[in-house]
Write a protein that holds these residues in place. Structure first.
Motif, PDB file in Angstrom:
ATOM      1  N   GLU A 136      29.038  32.978  39.157  1.00  0.00           N
ATOM      2  CA  GLU A 136      30.470  32.710  39.076  1.00  0.00           C
ATOM      3  C   GLU A 136      31.338  33.707  39.838  1.00  0.00           C
ATOM      4  O   GLU A 136      32.563  33.575  39.839  1.00  0.00           O
ATOM      5  CB  GLU A 136      30.889  32.690  37.602  1.00  0.00           C
ATOM      6  N   SER A 137      30.748  34.722  40.469  1.00  0.00           N
ATOM      7  CA  SER A 137      31.532  35.673  41.257  1.00  0.00           C
ATOM      8  C   SER A 137      30.624  36.358  42.256  1.00  0.00           C
ATOM      9  O   SER A 137      29.397  36.396  42.081  1.00  0.00           O
ATOM     10  CB  SER A 137      32.198  36.720  40.354  1.00  0.00           C
ATOM     11  N   ASP A 164      39.445  22.983  41.354  1.00  0.00           N
ATOM     12  CA  ASP A 164      40.887  22.858  41.119  1.00  0.00           C
ATOM     13  C   ASP A 164      41.249  21.435  40.698  1.00  0.00           C
ATOM     14  O   ASP A 164      42.102  20.775  41.287  1.00  0.00           O
ATOM     15  CB  ASP A 164      41.689  23.270  42.352  1.00  0.00           C
ATOM     16  N   VAL A 165      40.566  20.985  39.636  1.00  0.00           N
ATOM     17  CA  VAL A 165      40.788  19.654  39.081  1.00  0.00           C
ATOM     18  C   VAL A 165      41.266  19.792  37.641  1.00  0.00           C
ATOM     19  O   VAL A 165      40.675  20.543  36.850  1.00  0.00           O
ATOM     20  CB  VAL A 165      39.498  18.811  39.130  1.00  0.00           C
ATOM     21  N   LYS A 177      40.430  24.454  36.865  1.00  0.00           N
ATOM     22  CA  LYS A 177      41.640  24.628  37.650  1.00  0.00           C
ATOM     23  C   LYS A 177      41.629  26.005  38.305  1.00  0.00           C
ATOM     24  O   LYS A 177      40.963  26.934  37.834  1.00  0.00           O
ATOM     25  CB  LYS A 177      42.877  24.461  36.765  1.00  0.00           C
ATOM     26  N   SER A 178      42.364  26.152  39.377  1.00  0.00           N
ATOM     27  CA  SER A 178      42.303  27.384  40.162  1.00  0.00           C
ATOM     28  C   SER A 178      42.717  28.610  39.357  1.00  0.00           C
ATOM     29  O   SER A 178      42.271  29.722  39.633  1.00  0.00           O
ATOM     30  CB  SER A 178      43.187  27.252  41.406  1.00  0.00           C
ATOM     31  N   GLU A 179      43.599  28.425  38.344  1.00  0.00           N
ATOM     32  CA  GLU A 179      44.022  29.582  37.552  1.00  0.00           C
ATOM     33  C   GLU A 179      43.030  29.951  36.448  1.00  0.00           C
ATOM     34  O   GLU A 179      43.216  30.950  35.756  1.00  0.00           O
ATOM     35  CB  GLU A 179      45.404  29.338  36.930  1.00  0.00           C
ATOM     36  N   ASN A 180      41.998  29.127  36.234  1.00  0.00           N
ATOM     37  CA  ASN A 180      40.986  29.434  35.224  1.00  0.00           C
ATOM     38  C   ASN A 180      40.025  30.508  35.726  1.00  0.00           C
ATOM     39  O   ASN A 180      39.864  30.703  36.934  1.00  0.00           O
ATOM     40  CB  ASN A 180      40.210  28.178  34.835  1.00  0.00           C
ATOM     41  N   VAL A 184      34.216  29.818  41.665  1.00  0.00           N
ATOM     42  CA  VAL A 184      34.885  30.293  42.875  1.00  0.00           C
ATOM     43  C   VAL A 184      35.326  29.096  43.699  1.00  0.00           C
ATOM     44  O   VAL A 184      34.848  27.974  43.522  1.00  0.00           O
ATOM     45  CB  VAL A 184      33.954  31.196  43.720  1.00  0.00           C
ATOM     46  N   SER A 185      36.236  29.344  44.615  1.00  0.00           N
ATOM     47  CA  SER A 185      36.718  28.264  45.480  1.00  0.00           C
ATOM     48  C   SER A 185      35.618  27.827  46.438  1.00  0.00           C
ATOM     49  O   SER A 185      34.654  28.554  46.700  1.00  0.00           O
ATOM     50  CB  SER A 185      37.929  28.747  46.277  1.00  0.00           C
TER      51      SER A 185
END
Length: 433
Positions: A136-137, A164-165, A177-180, A184-185
């Motif tokens: 995750e990172s 980002d859904v 979502k991107s703020e969670n 990673v993107s």
């Protein structure tokens, strides 16, 4: 001075009842409550197996492995049922890893998720040879490389994509979502794959996505998987083989009869088949709530009815420490009397005995009139009920039983006071750090 906690009776069959409204997988609930006491968690083995069978049937013809999300309910009896049904495990801690292995789930059917894996946890999972890490990172990826190199093994890994859904679920269980904090993107994941040859002890050949929980529409799944599929095809064309795609979990269940309309397993898998058409690697699924939530109930008795200035309070012997979802998420659970004698309907705020205003199961809920001693049933508590329980207010953990075809078995006895304080001691020996 204080009465000793009574020991539960040995498991025994319950039969000779004709009132179908009292039965749960053939077990008479009033008799069960008399024998085991309340509050009491009960799980239907038949209902869990039915959900597993439905998902397996929908996946027919696919190279797919169901990895049960252990966090939903980590009782060993539940995990043994999963193991016997050929289900793997999705874990987020070494404690869950040890539970899964102890229950008989093979390491090669275990995937390790979560944003906070430390080096010791990674080492422990590598030691037993789990199937895959969902990374995750970038820091976690480098830690996995370092630990695997120290053990001279190759770790199999998937990158968790944050697509980002909006999962259209409660904010506290939305993860895509991107703020969670999760994943990673796609842009960052693309860089990982471009540099994967520098990872001598990590085989980065998988994708993972999980956008949230209690999802009641196929659309968020479809959108997330379309983005993952486009990325998979891009990676394949760039020479990066993708041997597994983990589509996560998140299937919702019915907490409120007549309102919640869960997605059928067949419809969910149809979305997976369509989005990932042409993919020939292994698919991993991580259902948790879907498999166990509706298979569980919480039995509780009314302690008293307390009239208030503006409302009536129905005070139960179950509390927020037994079932946190209503206080944590403002979650709805259907609550019904076990025996409905046709009493007039009354409106209650249904609360527990814990010294918190938040210890509330429902507000303004209509029920047949209740009296002290009445037995109530809180439905769909098989997921995130006992697994999130605590001993707040020094209340012992409730007993848990599994029921099946008219019989029950104790799968966790009620906690004794001595067990509750077993790790505590007076401050006798003082040291400096």
């Amino acid at each position: 001075m204080f009465p000793q906690t009574s020991r539960p009776a040995s498991p025994a069959p319950i039969s000779e009842t004709t009132d179908e409204s009292r039965l749960f997988d053939g077990v008479d609930l009033p008799r069960l409550a008399e024998r085991m006491g309340t509050p009491l968690h009960a799980y239907s083995a038949s209902a869990i197996r039915q959900r597993i069978d439905e998902l397996h049937a929908a996946l027919h013809g696919l190279d797919a492995l169901i990895c049960y999300a252990v966090k939903a309910n980590s009782n060993l009896a539940i995990l043994q049922l999963m193991a016997n049904a050929g289900v793997g495990a999705d874990i987020v801690s070494v404690g869950e890893l040890r539970r899964a292995l102890h229950a008989g789930i093979p390491a090669e059917r275990i995937v390790f998720s979560g944003v906070g894996k430390n080096a010791d946890e990674i080492a422990g999972a590598l030691n037993v040879g789990i199937q895959r890490f969902n990374v995750e990172s970038h820091d976690e990826l480098l830690t996995l490389q370092r630990v695997a190199r120290a053990q001279d093994v190759v770790a199999r890994a998937a990158v968790r994509i944050n697509p980002d859904v909006d999962a259209q679920t409660h904010a506290k269980i939305s993860t895509g979502k991107s703020e969670n904090k999760f994943g990673v993107s796609i842009d960052e994941a693309r860089r990982w794959f471009a540099e994967r040859k520098s990872l001598s002890h990590v085989q980065l050949d998988g994708l993972h996505v999980h956008i949230g929980s209690q999802i009641l529409s196929v659309e968020p799944f479809r959108l997330a998987l379309q983005r993952v599929a486009a990325f998979w095809r891009e990676l394949e064309q760039a020479g990066h083989p993708i041997r597994s795609i983990d589509v996560g979990g998140g299937l919702g269940v019915c907490y409120r009869a007549g309102v919640d309309q869960p997605v059928a397993a067949a419809d969910y898998v149809a979305v997976i088949r369509a989005a990932l058409a042409g993919y020939h690697g292994r698919l991993l699924l991580e259902p948790g709530r879907y498999l166990v939530a509706e298979a569980g109930v919480l039995l509780t008795r009314v302690i008293r009815v307390k009239p208030g200035e503006q409302r009536q309070f129905l005070v139960l012997d179950a509390a927020m420490n037994d079932l946190q979802r209503p206080s944590l998420y403002d979650a709805w659970h259907d609550i019904v009397p076990v025996i409905d004698e046709g009493r007039p309907v009354t409106t209650y705020d249904i609360v527990g005995p814990v010294c918190e205003t938040g210890d509330t199961f429902a507000r303004g809920r209509e029920l047949p009139r209740c009296d002290a001693g009445d037995l109530l049933l809180i439905r769909a508590t098989g997921a995130y009920g006992a697994s999130m329980a605590s001993t707040y207010n020094s209340r012992p953990l409730a007993a848990e039983v599994m029921v099946q075809n008219g019989r029950y078995a104790i799968v966790r006895r009620r906690q004794h006071f001595e067990e509750m304080i077993a790790g505590e001691q007076p401050a006798r020996q003082w040291e400096t750090a």
